[in-house]
Scaffold this motif. Structure first.
Motif, PDB file in Angstrom:
ATOM      1  N   GLU A 145       0.834  -1.195   0.000  1.00 18.61           N
ATOM      2  CA  GLU A 145       0.000   0.000   0.000  1.00 18.61           C
ATOM      3  C   GLU A 145       0.875   1.253   0.000  1.00 18.61           C
ATOM      4  OE1 GLU A 145      -3.833   0.143   2.103  1.00 18.61           O
ATOM      5  OE2 GLU A 145      -2.799   1.397   3.557  1.00 18.61           O
ATOM      6  N   LEU A 146       1.906   1.234   0.840  1.00 18.90           N
ATOM      7  CA  LEU A 146       2.767   2.412   0.943  1.00 18.90           C
ATOM      8  C   LEU A 146       3.523   2.645  -0.358  1.00 18.90           C
ATOM      9  CD1 LEU A 146       4.133   1.858   4.564  1.00 18.90           C
ATOM     10  CD2 LEU A 146       2.507   3.597   3.824  1.00 18.90           C
ATOM     11  N   PHE A 147       4.036   1.568  -0.948  1.00 16.96           N
ATOM     12  CA  PHE A 147       4.786   1.696  -2.201  1.00 16.96           C
ATOM     13  C   PHE A 147       3.897   2.285  -3.290  1.00 16.96           C
ATOM     14  CE2 PHE A 147       8.692  -1.237  -1.968  1.00 16.96           C
ATOM     15  CZ  PHE A 147       8.872  -0.915  -0.637  1.00 16.96           C
ATOM     16  N   ARG A 148       2.661   1.873  -3.276  1.00 10.60           N
ATOM     17  CA  ARG A 148       1.711   2.260  -4.305  1.00 10.60           C
ATOM     18  C   ARG A 148       1.345   3.736  -4.172  1.00 10.60           C
ATOM     19  NH1 ARG A 148      -2.513  -1.633  -2.924  1.00 10.60           N
ATOM     20  NH2 ARG A 148      -1.257  -3.228  -3.953  1.00 10.60           N
ATOM     21  N   MET A 149       1.198   4.187  -2.923  1.00  9.06           N
ATOM     22  CA  MET A 149       0.568   5.486  -2.688  1.00  9.06           C
ATOM     23  C   MET A 149       1.539   6.627  -2.406  1.00  9.06           C
ATOM     24  SD  MET A 149      -2.565   4.695  -2.979  1.00  9.06           S
ATOM     25  CE  MET A 149      -3.265   6.257  -2.504  1.00  9.06           C
ATOM     26  N   CYS A 150       2.709   6.310  -1.834  1.00 10.69           N
ATOM     27  CA  CYS A 150       3.470   7.375  -1.179  1.00 10.69           C
ATOM     28  C   CYS A 150       4.523   8.014  -2.072  1.00 10.69           C
ATOM     29  CB  CYS A 150       4.143   6.836   0.076  1.00 10.69           C
ATOM     30  SG  CYS A 150       2.939   6.288   1.265  1.00 10.69           S
ATOM     31  N   ASP A 151       4.824   9.267  -1.749  1.00 10.18           N
ATOM     32  CA  ASP A 151       5.918   9.965  -2.398  1.00 10.18           C
ATOM     33  C   ASP A 151       7.203   9.783  -1.611  1.00 10.18           C
ATOM     34  OD1 ASP A 151       4.245  11.270  -4.433  1.00 10.18           O
ATOM     35  OD2 ASP A 151       3.332  12.174  -2.668  1.00 10.18           O
TER      36      ASP A 151
END
Lengths: 519, 347
Positions: A478-484
């Motif tokens: 989720e973090l890889f997908r969403m975060c800058d």
């Protein structure tokens, strides 16, 4: 060579009230096989395995072991039939040693004394054999979550199992620990065990399973050997036809790796500035140590970490709920240590708490009450201290529609909502009020894929509109997908912050276990 | 057309779903207590007719019922308002007594003031003294986290000593055979609405308060915060509500309501302070609050029903010699069956 069939579940049906949780579901497990049971939340994976483990009695269908029909009415029957299950939330006695936890409920050779040397040796042998490194004499509460997980698996192995069920075993593990677990699973299978691996994570299924069964809405959708499926075909099977896959955030990140077309953008001014933040909890234990970071406009900053490493305290410090001992937190020009939580909410800070039942939910009040919690003095809803229920109900009905909250009416008592719908209430409340900064803590927990996609799109919409977001999650994908950027937290400290493009799950995994970035 | 039909229909259904368990509970409790009355050898239909209809047969019966209704409803609200915030005020009678003392003190000290000034002062003194009596346990809770159930109960006993001191030492009426104070000034008496049988204007005050409590808890942001705190204090805190302040406030409001009931007893009924004015209003208030399941808007109706039973019970004792305690059994059974209906519905 055809493998022999160990376990066969046929035509399993389970109804809860009016909800059909399982509808004519089949599952066939071969010997020495790791069988992935894949599906979104509410697909029926755990229900099916609870039937196999004797926790639920099916309304129809039969279970066969080695071609013979068996009746499993309780976990005890399951264990007698050499079926073991590792639950998502494990049940352990914190003050007992590993050995004591494992032998609990079994017959002791040394009865009535508690001389457990023989058992401890046995456990030591098992843990060596399967690569599950655990010291049998350690006290349970001294062990990190990853090791506790191993204890739970050893518990099943110690009782002698042929079929092992693992329910979302990787939830709280670092990527390194996941790799170790998968290696151990291989050893177990080589030793003759068969494993059912319940998960909603595609990557894990693809890397460890031999065969994959996908469930959706309580029905079989697909059963295939791993060689014959792709991540793409699995996603399609999991979500069905209803989702426009080309527009889906979850889907596009699966196909193109971590990058999504929603990702890159120019950042604006910092909205949140945290400097040298220290915080203690009510028992004067330090929960946050020297945290410094910024979140800019149009940025989603991720916080990775194993659950319980200060994520909640961090969120609550930023919300003005947890008192700040040292350092400063400035959110959108407001000094948090001098601002009431109420004024932060009014000033444009939104919050999705991780423990929705404890931290965000009014069970005895109505759904409409719940949707305005924290905004009860907002001018949209109240006039000189008097609530305008007409408008509150109007906007509640709108949100119920938009967020597909399943409830008979906005005035219905909120305790009747299911877990996923309670989560939707949390989301509606956070997204429906304009905010320049959002703290989202595990926002997609308990949601089906379609709703997860909805949340992701909402987050990207906010991003495009120039808002800042702090996304705290235990799901690295989720973090890889969403975060800058992704900050990793370990025992209350930010161990390192990685920029997009530098994301590396092993690097973050190392930081999750406390190794500094430059060590 | 059809739309409105459907909505009124579903509304009617919703109301029926609330009222029906009550009716069944009342019916069941009458059946059960009817068995007792029959075993004791009395005429069951006549006994029930007396209990239920005494209040409605004569103007006097109805007014007696209203007079009983006032303190019962206020005592019940003194319990349910803090309950909405999740706190238990079991100190209603102490707060009533101290409220009565406050009202009496002002009424005696400023006995010469004219009605437009003295009456509001007497009523206000009751509210403030009652609120103050609840503020002590509230503060102990706020400051030290001491359980409010214990402290509010214990404050009742302190108030017994206090009223005894006031009625036998400070303003003792030597002519009375029972600890009683001298009367308050005529300007402190609540005006009569009807002179014979006597009905004082306290009933108007009580109804205004009931409506006010309803508006506060259901229609205002501040009331929302009270309800939210009771529903989940932790979530309320996370979403910016000062829950400890809500605990404090709710108990003080409860004390004020109980104090008001004391002031009305003094200013409307006795015109002096009589030891024992608290009757058994506290326990009946708790029962009313529990039967109403803590719902402030249901309290007035339940309170009226209990007042009817109470008046009917004393008539039953007078005319049929059935012990008045019989009606306690009915009341307790209603409560029991209402709670039971909840359990059944949950299954």
């Amino acid at each position: 060579m055809t493998k022999s069939i160990v376990l066969q579940m046929e035509g399993i049906r389970k109804v809860f009230g009016t909800v059909v949780a399982l509808d004519d579901v089949n599952l066939q497990l071969n010997s020495k096989e790791i069988h992935g049971l894949l599906g979104g939340n509410g697909a029926g994976k755990t229900t099916l395995m609870n039937v196999l483990f004797g926790l639920y009695k099916p309304n129809a269908g039969k279970v066969e072991l080695h071609g013979e029909k068996v009746e499993i009415r309780s976990p005890k029957d399951a264990i007698n039939n050499e079926i073991g299950m590792v639950h998502q939330h494990f049940l352990q006695v914190d003050s007992y040693t590993v050995t004591e936890n494992i032998v609990l409920g079994t017959e002791l050779k040394s009865w009535p004394t508690l001389k457990l040397e023989v058992e401890a040796d046995q456990i030591r042998a098992l843990s060596e054999k399967f690569g599950l490194a655990v010291d049998p004499d350690t006290i349970m509460s001294d062990l990190p979550i990853g090791v506790r997980q191993k204890v739970e698996i050893l518990k099943a192995l110690y009782r002698g199992v042929e079929v092992l069920i693992l329910d979302e075993p990787t939830t709280n593990l670092t990527p390194q620990e996941v790799d170790d677990l998968f290696e151990s699973l291989r050893v177990m299978v080589d030793e003759g065990l068969s494993i059912v691996f319940i998960t909603h994570k595609l990557r894990e299924v693809m890397s460890v399973c031999d065969k994959i069964t996908v469930l959706r809405d309580g029905q079989n959708v697909l059963t295939e050997d791993r060689e014959n499926v792709t991540e793409k075909s699995l996603v399609k099977a999991m979500v069905g036809e209803g989702l426009n896959v080309e527009e889906s955030v979850v889907f596009s990140s699966v196909v193109s790796g971590a990058e999504t077309r929603w990702g890159a953008s120019e950042f604006g001014e910092p909205v949140v500035k945290v400097e040298g933040l220290h915080a203690q909890n009510e028992d004067s234990i330090v929960v946050i140590k020297d945290c410094t970071f910024e979140v800019r406009q149009k940025e989603i900053l991720g916080v990775a970490g194993v659950a319980g490493n200060g994520q909640q305290a961090l969120a609550e410090c930023l919300m003005g709920v947890c008192p700040i001992h040292q350092g400063s937190v400035i959110v959108d020009g407001m000094n948090v240590s001098e601002t009431e939580t109420r004024d932060l909410l009014e000033g444009g800070v939104a919050y999705i708490p991780q423990d929705r039942l404890l931290d965000g939910f009014l069970p005895t009040a109505s759904v409409a009450h719940n949707l305005i919690l924290g905004y009860q003095r907002n001018q949209a809803y109240s006039n000189k201290g008097f609530l305008d229920w007409k408008i509150i109900f109007q906007s509640a009905r709108q949100q119920i529609d938009e967020y597909t909250i399943m409830t008979p009416s906005a005035g219905d008592v909120a305790a009747n909502l299911s877990g996923g719908n309670i989560q939707r209430v949390m989301l509606a409340r956070a997204f429906a009020h304009p905010s320049s900064f959002l703290i989202a803590h595990n926002p997609t927990r308990g949601l089906d894929i379609r709703s997860i996609d909805f949340v992701y799109k909402k987050l990207f919409e906010r991003k495009e509109a120039g808002a800042a977001t702090l996304l705290i999650s235990e799901d690295l994908d989720e973090l890889f997908r969403m975060c800058d950027r992704i900050a990793t937290i370990y025992s209350g400290e930010i161990v390192g912050i990685l920029e997009k493009g530098e994301f590396d799950k092993y690097e973050i995994g190392r930081m999750m276990s406390g190794v500094k970035a430059n060590d | 057309m059809t739309d409105t039909n459907i909505s009124t229909n579903s509304k009617a259904k919703a109301i029926a779903a609330i009222v029906l368990p009550y009716l069944l509970a009342i019916l069941a409790s009458f059946v059960a207590s009817g068995i007792f009355i029959a075993i004791m050898g009395f005429n069951v239909p006549k006994a029930f007719a007396t209990i239920l209809f005494t209040s409605f047969r004569t103007p006097n019966g109805f007014i007696q019922t209203l007079l009983k209704f006032i303190p019962l409803m206020l005592q019940a609200l003194a319990f349910t308002v803090p309950l909405a915030a999740g706190k238990f005020n079991i100190g209603g009678e102490g707060q009533l007594i101290v409220g009565g003392i406050g009202a009496t003190a002002v009424g005696i000290i400023f006995a010469d003031l004219p009605l437009p000034i003295l009456l509001p002062l007497v009523i206000l003194a009751g509210v403030i003294f009652g609120g103050f009596w609840a503020a002590i346990p509230a503060w102990l809770l706020y400051r030290f986290g001491i359980n409010e159930i214990l402290t509010t109960v214990m404050m009742n006993f302190v108030s017994f000593g206090l009223i005894d001191y006031v009625a036998t030492q400070i303003w003792r009426d030597p002519a009375a055979g029972h600890p009683t104070t001298i009367p308050i000034g005529a300007g402190g008496e609540l005006p009569m609405l009807i002179s014979s049988p006597p009905l004082h204007s306290g009933i108007i005050l009580a109804i205004i308060v009931a409506v006010g409590v309803y508006i506060y808890t259901n229609r205002t942001s501040a009331g929302y915060e009270l309800i939210a705190t009771g529903a989940n204090p932790r979530a309320s805190k996370v979403y910016g509500i000062n829950t400890r302040k809500m605990f404090l406030l709710s108990l003080i409001i409860g004390g004020g309501l109980a104090g008001l009931s004391g002031a009305i007893e003094v200013a409307g009924y006795q015109h002096r302070l009589i030891e024992g004015l608290q009757s058994n209003f506290l326990l009946l208030g708790l029962i009313i609050g529990l039967i109403a399941k803590g719902d402030n808007s249901a309290v007035p109706f339940v309170a009226f029903f209990i007042a009817v039973l109470e008046i009917g019970a004393s008539a039953m004792q007078r005319t049929m010699m059935i012990p008045v305690e019989m009606v306690f059994i009915v009341e307790a059974l209603v409560l029991l069956f209402v709670l039971l209906s909840d359990v059944i519905r949950r299954r």
